[in-house]
Design a protein around this motif. Sequence first.
Motif, PDB file in Angstrom:
ATOM      1  N   UNK A  94      47.041  56.078 140.940  1.00  0.00           N
ATOM      2  CA  UNK A  94      47.637  57.397 140.818  1.00  0.00           C
ATOM      3  C   UNK A  94      47.504  57.883 139.383  1.00  0.00           C
ATOM      4  N   UNK A  95      47.273  59.201 139.265  1.00  0.00           N
ATOM      5  CA  UNK A  95      47.100  59.817 137.958  1.00  0.00           C
ATOM      6  C   UNK A  95      47.847  61.140 137.933  1.00  0.00           C
ATOM      7  N   UNK A  96      48.481  61.423 136.810  1.00  0.00           N
ATOM      8  CA  UNK A  96      49.211  62.677 136.584  1.00  0.00           C
ATOM      9  C   UNK A  96      48.213  63.730 136.111  1.00  0.00           C
ATOM     10  N   UNK A  97      48.506  64.989 136.318  1.00  0.00           N
ATOM     11  CA  UNK A  97      47.606  66.059 135.886  1.00  0.00           C
ATOM     12  C   UNK A  97      47.456  66.116 134.363  1.00  0.00           C
ATOM     13  N   UNK A  98      48.281  65.371 133.643  1.00  0.00           N
ATOM     14  CA  UNK A  98      48.139  65.254 132.188  1.00  0.00           C
ATOM     15  C   UNK A  98      47.066  64.236 131.820  1.00  0.00           C
ATOM     16  N   UNK A  99      46.678  63.419 132.797  1.00  0.00           N
ATOM     17  CA  UNK A  99      45.714  62.352 132.537  1.00  0.00           C
ATOM     18  C   UNK A  99      46.358  60.979 132.427  1.00  0.00           C
ATOM     19  N   UNK A 100      47.680  60.937 132.431  1.00  0.00           N
ATOM     20  CA  UNK A 100      48.375  59.645 132.351  1.00  0.00           C
ATOM     21  C   UNK A 100      48.230  58.890 133.659  1.00  0.00           C
ATOM     22  N   UNK A 101      47.811  57.643 133.549  1.00  0.00           N
ATOM     23  CA  UNK A 101      47.724  56.795 134.735  1.00  0.00           C
ATOM     24  C   UNK A 101      49.106  56.254 135.047  1.00  0.00           C
ATOM     25  N   UNK A 102      49.469  56.299 136.315  1.00  0.00           N
ATOM     26  CA  UNK A 102      50.674  55.615 136.767  1.00  0.00           C
ATOM     27  C   UNK A 102      50.248  54.179 137.076  1.00  0.00           C
ATOM     28  N   UNK A 103      51.020  53.214 136.609  1.00  0.00           N
ATOM     29  CA  UNK A 103      50.696  51.805 136.878  1.00  0.00           C
ATOM     30  C   UNK A 103      51.956  51.075 137.312  1.00  0.00           C
ATOM     31  N   UNK A 104      51.767  49.896 137.840  1.00  0.00           N
ATOM     32  CA  UNK A 104      52.925  49.078 138.207  1.00  0.00           C
ATOM     33  C   UNK A 104      53.740  48.716 136.968  1.00  0.00           C
ATOM     34  N   UNK A 105      53.118  48.755 135.793  1.00  0.00           N
ATOM     35  CA  UNK A 105      53.807  48.419 134.553  1.00  0.00           C
ATOM     36  C   UNK A 105      54.642  49.581 134.008  1.00  0.00           C
ATOM     37  N   UNK A 106      54.293  50.835 134.337  1.00  0.00           N
ATOM     38  CA  UNK A 106      55.044  51.950 133.743  1.00  0.00           C
ATOM     39  C   UNK A 106      55.867  52.773 134.748  1.00  0.00           C
ATOM     40  N   UNK A 107      55.667  52.589 136.030  1.00  0.00           N
ATOM     41  CA  UNK A 107      56.297  53.478 137.008  1.00  0.00           C
ATOM     42  C   UNK A 107      57.821  53.309 137.064  1.00  0.00           C
TER      43      UNK A 107
END
Length: 160
Positions: A94-107
């Motif tokens: 998953x990726x935000x429209x800002x370009x930030x990747x969503x990961x299991x480490x940050x969600x």
Amino acid sequence: MEKVNECGTRIYVDADACPVVGIVEKLARKYGIPVTLLCDTNHVLVSDYSEVKIIGAGADAVDYALIGLCHKGDIVVTQDYGVAAMALGKGACAIHQSGKWYTNENIDRMLMERHLAKKARRATKKNHLKGPKKRSREDDEHFENALDLLIQKVLSNKEI
């Protein structure tokens, strides 16, 4: 199209008011990846590349439809942390429209920050926030670079 997507990856876009649809389609064409744009009945989308699915109105109807469609190895473009968390749970990226990747480490941290911000707004009775700042060319370039890298990693089966 330069390549044919052999690994079955699809891109799903939570397309209600999504400013990066054009960039998603540009990269999807480059890599031969099918795209599905999901929106509710309040939005009108037309595409010469993507499949457009119009989902009945209702709170979170588009979100649940998107999650019902995505699978492991797919890419989900969304600004909704909850949708991103459910996509990650299904093995999608998953990726935000800002370009930030969503990961299991940050969600988990992102979901907690959203919860705390909502709680603070309720406490001050300020439920209406200003909208996001106007999108810039740099924002679009950042998103394009981040999505391109994510697609390359997914297609090469590298760990994200």
